[in-house]
Design a protein around this motif. Structure first.
Motif, PDB file in Angstrom:
ATOM      1  N   VAL A 170       0.842  -1.207   0.000  1.00  0.00           N
ATOM      2  CA  VAL A 170       0.000   0.000   0.000  1.00  0.00           C
ATOM      3  C   VAL A 170       0.873   1.251   0.000  1.00  0.00           C
ATOM      4  O   VAL A 170       0.594   2.225  -0.717  1.00  0.00           O
ATOM      5  CB  VAL A 170      -0.975  -0.011   1.205  1.00  0.00           C
ATOM      6  CG1 VAL A 170      -1.685   1.313   1.351  1.00  0.00           C
ATOM      7  CG2 VAL A 170      -1.974  -1.148   1.053  1.00  0.00           C
ATOM      8  N   LEU A 171       1.952   1.238   0.764  1.00  0.00           N
ATOM      9  CA  LEU A 171       2.866   2.385   0.809  1.00  0.00           C
ATOM     10  C   LEU A 171       3.538   2.604  -0.551  1.00  0.00           C
ATOM     11  O   LEU A 171       3.619   3.742  -1.032  1.00  0.00           O
ATOM     12  CB  LEU A 171       3.920   2.156   1.897  1.00  0.00           C
ATOM     13  CG  LEU A 171       4.751   3.360   2.302  1.00  0.00           C
ATOM     14  CD1 LEU A 171       3.871   4.448   2.900  1.00  0.00           C
ATOM     15  CD2 LEU A 171       5.820   2.941   3.306  1.00  0.00           C
ATOM     16  N   LEU A 172       3.995   1.524  -1.189  1.00  0.00           N
ATOM     17  CA  LEU A 172       4.614   1.646  -2.517  1.00  0.00           C
ATOM     18  C   LEU A 172       3.597   2.125  -3.550  1.00  0.00           C
ATOM     19  O   LEU A 172       3.930   2.913  -4.439  1.00  0.00           O
ATOM     20  CB  LEU A 172       5.217   0.309  -2.946  1.00  0.00           C
ATOM     21  CG  LEU A 172       6.422  -0.179  -2.138  1.00  0.00           C
ATOM     22  CD1 LEU A 172       6.858  -1.556  -2.615  1.00  0.00           C
ATOM     23  CD2 LEU A 172       7.576   0.797  -2.222  1.00  0.00           C
ATOM     24  N   CYS A 173       2.371   1.673  -3.420  1.00  0.00           N
ATOM     25  CA  CYS A 173       1.303   2.129  -4.310  1.00  0.00           C
ATOM     26  C   CYS A 173       1.104   3.640  -4.157  1.00  0.00           C
ATOM     27  O   CYS A 173       1.010   4.370  -5.150  1.00  0.00           O
ATOM     28  CB  CYS A 173       0.016   1.374  -3.999  1.00  0.00           C
ATOM     29  SG  CYS A 173      -1.395   1.879  -4.980  1.00  0.00           S
ATOM     30  N   PHE A 174       1.068   4.101  -2.917  1.00  0.00           N
ATOM     31  CA  PHE A 174       0.904   5.529  -2.646  1.00  0.00           C
ATOM     32  C   PHE A 174       2.068   6.330  -3.231  1.00  0.00           C
ATOM     33  O   PHE A 174       1.862   7.342  -3.894  1.00  0.00           O
ATOM     34  CB  PHE A 174       0.793   5.759  -1.134  1.00  0.00           C
ATOM     35  CG  PHE A 174       0.776   7.216  -0.750  1.00  0.00           C
ATOM     36  CD1 PHE A 174      -0.358   7.983  -0.945  1.00  0.00           C
ATOM     37  CD2 PHE A 174       1.900   7.813  -0.215  1.00  0.00           C
ATOM     38  CE1 PHE A 174      -0.376   9.323  -0.605  1.00  0.00           C
ATOM     39  CE2 PHE A 174       1.899   9.153   0.131  1.00  0.00           C
ATOM     40  CZ  PHE A 174       0.753   9.914  -0.069  1.00  0.00           C
ATOM     41  N   VAL A 211       4.601  10.336  -6.566  1.00  0.00           N
ATOM     42  CA  VAL A 211       5.848  10.641  -7.283  1.00  0.00           C
ATOM     43  C   VAL A 211       6.129   9.471  -8.224  1.00  0.00           C
ATOM     44  O   VAL A 211       6.568   8.414  -7.766  1.00  0.00           O
ATOM     45  CB  VAL A 211       7.038  10.832  -6.306  1.00  0.00           C
ATOM     46  CG1 VAL A 211       8.306  11.143  -7.072  1.00  0.00           C
ATOM     47  CG2 VAL A 211       6.732  11.902  -5.284  1.00  0.00           C
ATOM     48  N   PRO A 212       5.870   9.640  -9.513  1.00  0.00           N
ATOM     49  CA  PRO A 212       6.033   8.536 -10.455  1.00  0.00           C
ATOM     50  C   PRO A 212       7.429   7.915 -10.396  1.00  0.00           C
ATOM     51  O   PRO A 212       8.438   8.601 -10.480  1.00  0.00           O
ATOM     52  CB  PRO A 212       5.794   9.178 -11.819  1.00  0.00           C
ATOM     53  CG  PRO A 212       4.958  10.367 -11.518  1.00  0.00           C
ATOM     54  CD  PRO A 212       5.404  10.849 -10.174  1.00  0.00           C
ATOM     55  N   ILE A 235      11.836   2.025  -4.860  1.00  0.00           N
ATOM     56  CA  ILE A 235      11.919   1.452  -3.516  1.00  0.00           C
ATOM     57  C   ILE A 235      11.638  -0.054  -3.547  1.00  0.00           C
ATOM     58  O   ILE A 235      12.169  -0.814  -2.747  1.00  0.00           O
ATOM     59  CB  ILE A 235      10.952   2.176  -2.559  1.00  0.00           C
ATOM     60  CG1 ILE A 235      11.383   3.639  -2.401  1.00  0.00           C
ATOM     61  CG2 ILE A 235      10.898   1.500  -1.200  1.00  0.00           C
ATOM     62  CD1 ILE A 235      10.383   4.495  -1.653  1.00  0.00           C
ATOM     63  N   SER A 236      10.830  -0.515  -4.507  1.00  0.00           N
ATOM     64  CA  SER A 236      10.485  -1.939  -4.586  1.00  0.00           C
ATOM     65  C   SER A 236      11.605  -2.797  -5.161  1.00  0.00           C
ATOM     66  O   SER A 236      11.572  -4.025  -5.008  1.00  0.00           O
ATOM     67  CB  SER A 236       9.230  -2.133  -5.432  1.00  0.00           C
ATOM     68  OG  SER A 236       9.511  -1.963  -6.806  1.00  0.00           O
ATOM     69  N   ALA A 237      12.585  -2.175  -5.799  1.00  0.00           N
ATOM     70  CA  ALA A 237      13.665  -2.944  -6.434  1.00  0.00           C
ATOM     71  C   ALA A 237      14.378  -3.890  -5.461  1.00  0.00           C
ATOM     72  O   ALA A 237      14.585  -5.063  -5.801  1.00  0.00           O
ATOM     73  CB  ALA A 237      14.653  -2.007  -7.118  1.00  0.00           C
ATOM     74  N   PRO A 238      14.772  -3.464  -4.253  1.00  0.00           N
ATOM     75  CA  PRO A 238      15.428  -4.415  -3.340  1.00  0.00           C
ATOM     76  C   PRO A 238      14.529  -5.576  -2.913  1.00  0.00           C
ATOM     77  O   PRO A 238      15.030  -6.652  -2.596  1.00  0.00           O
ATOM     78  CB  PRO A 238      15.798  -3.551  -2.123  1.00  0.00           C
ATOM     79  CG  PRO A 238      15.819  -2.156  -2.617  1.00  0.00           C
ATOM     80  CD  PRO A 238      14.819  -2.109  -3.717  1.00  0.00           C
ATOM     81  N   PHE A 239      13.221  -5.380  -2.927  1.00  0.00           N
ATOM     82  CA  PHE A 239      12.310  -6.475  -2.566  1.00  0.00           C
ATOM     83  C   PHE A 239      12.355  -7.605  -3.588  1.00  0.00           C
ATOM     84  O   PHE A 239      12.033  -8.747  -3.257  1.00  0.00           O
ATOM     85  CB  PHE A 239      10.877  -5.959  -2.411  1.00  0.00           C
ATOM     86  CG  PHE A 239      10.658  -5.154  -1.165  1.00  0.00           C
ATOM     87  CD1 PHE A 239      10.527  -5.770   0.065  1.00  0.00           C
ATOM     88  CD2 PHE A 239      10.596  -3.775  -1.226  1.00  0.00           C
ATOM     89  CE1 PHE A 239      10.334  -5.036   1.217  1.00  0.00           C
ATOM     90  CE2 PHE A 239      10.398  -3.020  -0.081  1.00  0.00           C
ATOM     91  CZ  PHE A 239      10.272  -3.651   1.147  1.00  0.00           C
ATOM     92  N   TRP A 281       1.680   0.236 -12.411  1.00  0.00           N
ATOM     93  CA  TRP A 281       2.647  -0.550 -11.646  1.00  0.00           C
ATOM     94  C   TRP A 281       2.198  -0.621 -10.179  1.00  0.00           C
ATOM     95  O   TRP A 281       2.311  -1.665  -9.535  1.00  0.00           O
ATOM     96  CB  TRP A 281       4.015   0.110 -11.760  1.00  0.00           C
ATOM     97  CG  TRP A 281       5.187  -0.762 -11.457  1.00  0.00           C
ATOM     98  CD1 TRP A 281       5.683  -1.054 -10.229  1.00  0.00           C
ATOM     99  CD2 TRP A 281       6.020  -1.426 -12.383  1.00  0.00           C
ATOM    100  NE1 TRP A 281       6.778  -1.847 -10.342  1.00  0.00           N
ATOM    101  CE2 TRP A 281       7.018  -2.094 -11.655  1.00  0.00           C
ATOM    102  CE3 TRP A 281       6.048  -1.515 -13.769  1.00  0.00           C
ATOM    103  CZ2 TRP A 281       8.024  -2.852 -12.248  1.00  0.00           C
ATOM    104  CZ3 TRP A 281       7.053  -2.260 -14.349  1.00  0.00           C
ATOM    105  CH2 TRP A 281       8.023  -2.919 -13.607  1.00  0.00           C
ATOM    106  N   ALA A 282       1.658   0.488  -9.667  1.00  0.00           N
ATOM    107  CA  ALA A 282       1.167   0.536  -8.282  1.00  0.00           C
ATOM    108  C   ALA A 282       0.016  -0.444  -8.084  1.00  0.00           C
ATOM    109  O   ALA A 282      -0.065  -1.121  -7.052  1.00  0.00           O
ATOM    110  CB  ALA A 282       0.730   1.957  -7.937  1.00  0.00           C
ATOM    111  N   ILE A 283      -0.856  -0.537  -9.056  1.00  0.00           N
ATOM    112  CA  ILE A 283      -1.973  -1.479  -8.974  1.00  0.00           C
ATOM    113  C   ILE A 283      -1.450  -2.912  -8.967  1.00  0.00           C
ATOM    114  O   ILE A 283      -1.989  -3.774  -8.268  1.00  0.00           O
ATOM    115  CB  ILE A 283      -2.962  -1.236 -10.128  1.00  0.00           C
ATOM    116  CG1 ILE A 283      -3.653   0.115  -9.938  1.00  0.00           C
ATOM    117  CG2 ILE A 283      -3.988  -2.360 -10.237  1.00  0.00           C
ATOM    118  CD1 ILE A 283      -4.452   0.593 -11.132  1.00  0.00           C
ATOM    119  N   GLU A 284      -0.392  -3.168  -9.708  1.00  0.00           N
ATOM    120  CA  GLU A 284       0.207  -4.508  -9.726  1.00  0.00           C
ATOM    121  C   GLU A 284       0.775  -4.887  -8.359  1.00  0.00           C
ATOM    122  O   GLU A 284       0.818  -6.064  -8.021  1.00  0.00           O
ATOM    123  CB  GLU A 284       1.308  -4.603 -10.795  1.00  0.00           C
ATOM    124  CG  GLU A 284       0.791  -4.550 -12.207  1.00  0.00           C
ATOM    125  CD  GLU A 284      -0.081  -5.737 -12.575  1.00  0.00           C
ATOM    126  OE1 GLU A 284       0.222  -6.875 -12.158  1.00  0.00           O
ATOM    127  OE2 GLU A 284      -1.075  -5.528 -13.277  1.00  0.00           O
TER     128      GLU A 284
END
Length: 160
Positions: A81-85, A90-91, A97-101, A144-147
């Motif tokens: 949810v935070l990454l989606c926000f 900020v596109p 931030i999701s890259a390390p995950f 991407w956020a929806i994904e």
């Protein structure tokens, strides 16, 4: 008293089997193809000619492309949810931030994890760069956020 007894008892509904020409199953099958399938399928009983009593279930699996396959799967709910926000505000920030995950993914080889990490970095960069160009990067970032949120749907997280 007699009227109230009649209103409480509902008439027995007769269940009629649908005609195969009137079925709306979402898959276009000609009558000959259906009869060929139903003759060979033990799950379909043929009570009357032209009447189907069985049911087919069709499963659809989404095939992801180059960028879509790199999206980290099964993120914790609050992180997703935070990454989606972040991606919506900020596109590319949530993608960055999701890259390390993607390095923490289970059931993937080290080479696949590094590839996904690089693809996430590339996607984040492209989302940031293409935002001024007709807002393409921003729309891509929202998609991407929806994904990020899609895997949460099976865990009791409902979209409204």
């Amino acid at each position: 008293m007699a009227d109230s007894d009649q209103s409480n008892s509902a008439p027995a509904a007769s269940e009629e089997k649908p005609d195969i020409n009137q079925l709306d199953v979402g898959v276009d099958v000609s009558r000959k193809e259906f009869e060929k399938i139903s003759n060979n399928d033990p799950l379909i009983e043929r009570m009357q000619p032209g009447v189907a009593t069985g049911r087919y279930e069709v499963m659809v699996k989404e095939k992801k492309g180059f960028f879509g396959s790199a999206i980290p799967e099964k993120l914790p709910c609050c992180v997703a949810v935070l990454l989606c926000f972040f991606n919506c505000v900020v596109p590319g920030l949530g993608t960055l931030i999701s890259a390390p995950f993607s390095l923490c993914a289970k059931d993937k080889t080290q080479k696949k994890k590094l590839r996904n990490f690089g693809v996430n970095l590339l996607a984040a960069f492209l989302q940031m760069v293409t935002t001024p160009l007709l807002l393409i990067g921003w729309l891509w970032s929202i998609m991407w956020a929806i994904e990020f949120l899609k895997p949460l749907k099976g865990d009791g997280f409902e979209f409204s």
